[in-house]
Write a protein that holds these residues in place. Structure first.
Motif, PDB file in Angstrom:
ATOM      1  N   ASP A   1       0.867  -1.182   0.000  1.00  0.00           N
ATOM      2  CA  ASP A   1       0.000   0.000   0.000  1.00  0.00           C
ATOM      3  C   ASP A   1       0.900   1.227   0.000  1.00  0.00           C
ATOM      4  OD1 ASP A   1      -2.254   1.551   0.051  1.00  0.00           O
ATOM      5  OD2 ASP A   1      -2.962   0.850   2.004  1.00  0.00           O
ATOM      6  N   VAL A   2       0.327   2.372  -0.295  1.00  0.00           N
ATOM      7  CA  VAL A   2       1.083   3.623  -0.250  1.00  0.00           C
ATOM      8  C   VAL A   2       1.099   4.096   1.201  1.00  0.00           C
ATOM      9  CG1 VAL A   2       1.212   6.013  -1.035  1.00  0.00           C
ATOM     10  CG2 VAL A   2       0.408   4.221  -2.594  1.00  0.00           C
ATOM     11  N   PRO A   3       2.288   4.298   1.770  1.00  0.00           N
ATOM     12  CA  PRO A   3       2.344   4.820   3.135  1.00  0.00           C
ATOM     13  C   PRO A   3       1.744   6.222   3.194  1.00  0.00           C
ATOM     14  CG  PRO A   3       4.484   3.979   2.428  1.00  0.00           C
ATOM     15  CD  PRO A   3       3.599   4.021   1.219  1.00  0.00           C
ATOM     16  N   PRO A   4       1.359   6.681   4.392  1.00  0.00           N
ATOM     17  CA  PRO A   4       0.833   8.044   4.524  1.00  0.00           C
ATOM     18  C   PRO A   4       1.826   9.057   3.957  1.00  0.00           C
ATOM     19  CG  PRO A   4       0.611   6.840   6.581  1.00  0.00           C
ATOM     20  CD  PRO A   4       1.412   5.980   5.665  1.00  0.00           C
ATOM     21  N   SER A   5       1.307  10.206   3.591  1.00  0.00           N
ATOM     22  CA  SER A   5       2.099  11.263   2.975  1.00  0.00           C
ATOM     23  C   SER A   5       3.395  11.452   3.742  1.00  0.00           C
ATOM     24  CB  SER A   5       1.285  12.555   2.967  1.00  0.00           C
ATOM     25  OG  SER A   5       2.004  13.552   2.300  1.00  0.00           O
ATOM     26  N   PRO A   6       4.537  11.477   3.085  1.00  0.00           N
ATOM     27  CA  PRO A   6       4.758  11.655   1.654  1.00  0.00           C
ATOM     28  C   PRO A   6       4.929  10.352   0.878  1.00  0.00           C
ATOM     29  CG  PRO A   6       6.833  11.960   2.791  1.00  0.00           C
ATOM     30  CD  PRO A   6       5.790  11.649   3.845  1.00  0.00           C
ATOM     31  N   GLY A   7       4.556   9.197   1.430  1.00  0.00           N
ATOM     32  CA  GLY A   7       4.657   7.938   0.697  1.00  0.00           C
ATOM     33  C   GLY A   7       6.014   7.253   0.817  1.00  0.00           C
ATOM     34  N   ASP A   8       6.779   7.613   1.854  1.00  0.00           N
ATOM     35  CA  ASP A   8       8.121   7.051   2.014  1.00  0.00           C
ATOM     36  C   ASP A   8       8.114   5.802   2.881  1.00  0.00           C
ATOM     37  OD1 ASP A   8       9.179   9.089   0.512  1.00  0.00           O
ATOM     38  OD2 ASP A   8       9.817  10.279   2.242  1.00  0.00           O
ATOM     39  N   ILE A   9       8.978   4.875   2.513  1.00  0.00           N
ATOM     40  CA  ILE A   9       9.268   3.707   3.341  1.00  0.00           C
ATOM     41  C   ILE A   9      10.742   3.792   3.719  1.00  0.00           C
ATOM     42  CG2 ILE A   9       9.578   1.202   3.366  1.00  0.00           C
ATOM     43  CD1 ILE A   9       7.099   0.896   1.705  1.00  0.00           C
ATOM     44  N   THR A  10      11.015   3.727   5.014  1.00  0.00           N
ATOM     45  CA  THR A  10      12.393   3.756   5.504  1.00  0.00           C
ATOM     46  C   THR A  10      12.758   2.377   6.044  1.00  0.00           C
ATOM     47  OG1 THR A  10      12.244   6.096   6.064  1.00  0.00           O
ATOM     48  CG2 THR A  10      13.986   4.829   7.158  1.00  0.00           C
ATOM     49  N   VAL A  11      13.935   1.900   5.657  1.00  0.00           N
ATOM     50  CA  VAL A  11      14.451   0.619   6.143  1.00  0.00           C
ATOM     51  C   VAL A  11      15.733   0.884   6.920  1.00  0.00           C
ATOM     52  CG1 VAL A  11      13.411  -0.788   4.330  1.00  0.00           C
ATOM     53  CG2 VAL A  11      15.671   0.183   3.982  1.00  0.00           C
ATOM     54  N   THR A  12      15.952   0.068   7.946  1.00  0.00           N
ATOM     55  CA  THR A  12      17.163   0.176   8.757  1.00  0.00           C
ATOM     56  C   THR A  12      17.761  -1.214   8.902  1.00  0.00           C
ATOM     57  OG1 THR A  12      16.261   2.058   9.965  1.00  0.00           O
ATOM     58  CG2 THR A  12      18.095   0.888  11.000  1.00  0.00           C
ATOM     59  N   ALA A  13      19.055  -1.324   8.638  1.00  0.00           N
ATOM     60  CA  ALA A  13      19.772  -2.594   8.745  1.00  0.00           C
ATOM     61  C   ALA A  13      20.802  -2.505   9.865  1.00  0.00           C
ATOM     62  CB  ALA A  13      20.459  -2.922   7.426  1.00  0.00           C
ATOM     63  N   ASN A  14      20.949  -3.602  10.598  1.00  0.00           N
ATOM     64  CA  ASN A  14      21.950  -3.726  11.655  1.00  0.00           C
ATOM     65  C   ASN A  14      22.803  -4.952  11.368  1.00  0.00           C
ATOM     66  OD1 ASN A  14      21.072  -1.784  13.939  1.00  0.00           O
ATOM     67  ND2 ASN A  14      19.183  -2.798  13.319  1.00  0.00           N
ATOM     68  N   VAL A  15      24.121  -4.841  11.539  1.00  0.00           N
ATOM     69  CA  VAL A  15      25.000  -5.999  11.396  1.00  0.00           C
ATOM     70  C   VAL A  15      25.700  -6.277  12.717  1.00  0.00           C
ATOM     71  CG1 VAL A  15      25.410  -5.874   8.915  1.00  0.00           C
ATOM     72  CG2 VAL A  15      26.901  -4.615  10.468  1.00  0.00           C
ATOM     73  N   SER A  16      26.046  -7.550  12.907  1.00  0.00           N
ATOM     74  CA  SER A  16      26.769  -7.961  14.104  1.00  0.00           C
ATOM     75  C   SER A  16      27.726  -9.088  13.747  1.00  0.00           C
ATOM     76  CB  SER A  16      25.793  -8.413  15.190  1.00  0.00           C
ATOM     77  OG  SER A  16      25.066  -9.550  14.740  1.00  0.00           O
TER      78      SER A  16
END
Length: 168
Positions: free
Chosen positions: A130-145
């Motif tokens: 689906d389209v996220p609420p305005s402004p339509g951005d999806i943020t991803v965060t990656a962690n390494v160990s």
């Protein structure tokens, strides 16, 4: 694996003048410095491929500074579903058995061992639902160990943002 064998020598002197010598070999995890970076994420439509370029590397090029049991974790963001991880490219010799999987909204990538200066690049693909609420951005965060001694944890997390549109 990447353990360094170190000899520990103990000397004891008893009150009656006898000497006792001995040693024990200990396995010590070496230092490593792993880093994760996420590339630019392009705009996509709902139902399209939301491709996240990932690079994980052991930037410590010192001999024997091996990063063992390297793991990447990334939450599947709202408004999207996990599809796959593909196009794994290791510099040097690739370890066997590396893979990514998703369970209960958490993507886990077992990247195995990274030798000094070695890196792996790959893509994680999400499908926007689906389209996220305005402004339509999806943020991803990656962690390494790593199970090795990590000399700099400040570069073990990275985020990137992409835009999702309704399409035509």
């Amino acid at each position: 694996s990447g353990l360094a064998n170190c000899n520990l020598t103990l000397t004891a002197i008893a009150n009656c003048g006898r000497f006792s010598f001995g040693f024990e070999t200990l396995g010590v995890a070496p230092n490593a410095d792993i880093r994760v970076t996420l590339g630019a994420i392009s705009t996509t439509n709902v139902g399209g491929n939301f491709t996240i370029p990932v690079t994980v590397e052991n930037i410590d090029a010192t001999a024997n500074h091996v990063a063992d049991d390297v793991q990447l974790e990334m939450d599947v963001p709202d408004y999207s579903n996990y599809s796959t991880a593909n196009t794994f490219v290791y510099t040097g010799t690739a370890p066997t058995g590396y893979k990514c999987s998703e369970d209960a909204g958490l993507i886990t990538c077992d990247l195995k061992t990274l030798l000094p200066g070695q890196k792996v690049t790959f893509n994680i693909i999400l499908i926007p639902s689906d389209v996220p609420p305005s402004p339509g951005d999806i943020t991803v965060t990656a962690n390494v160990s790593t199970s090795s001694i990590e000399s700099n944890q400040s570069n073990n997390i990275a985020s990137a943002t992409g835009n999702v549109t309704a399409g035509s």
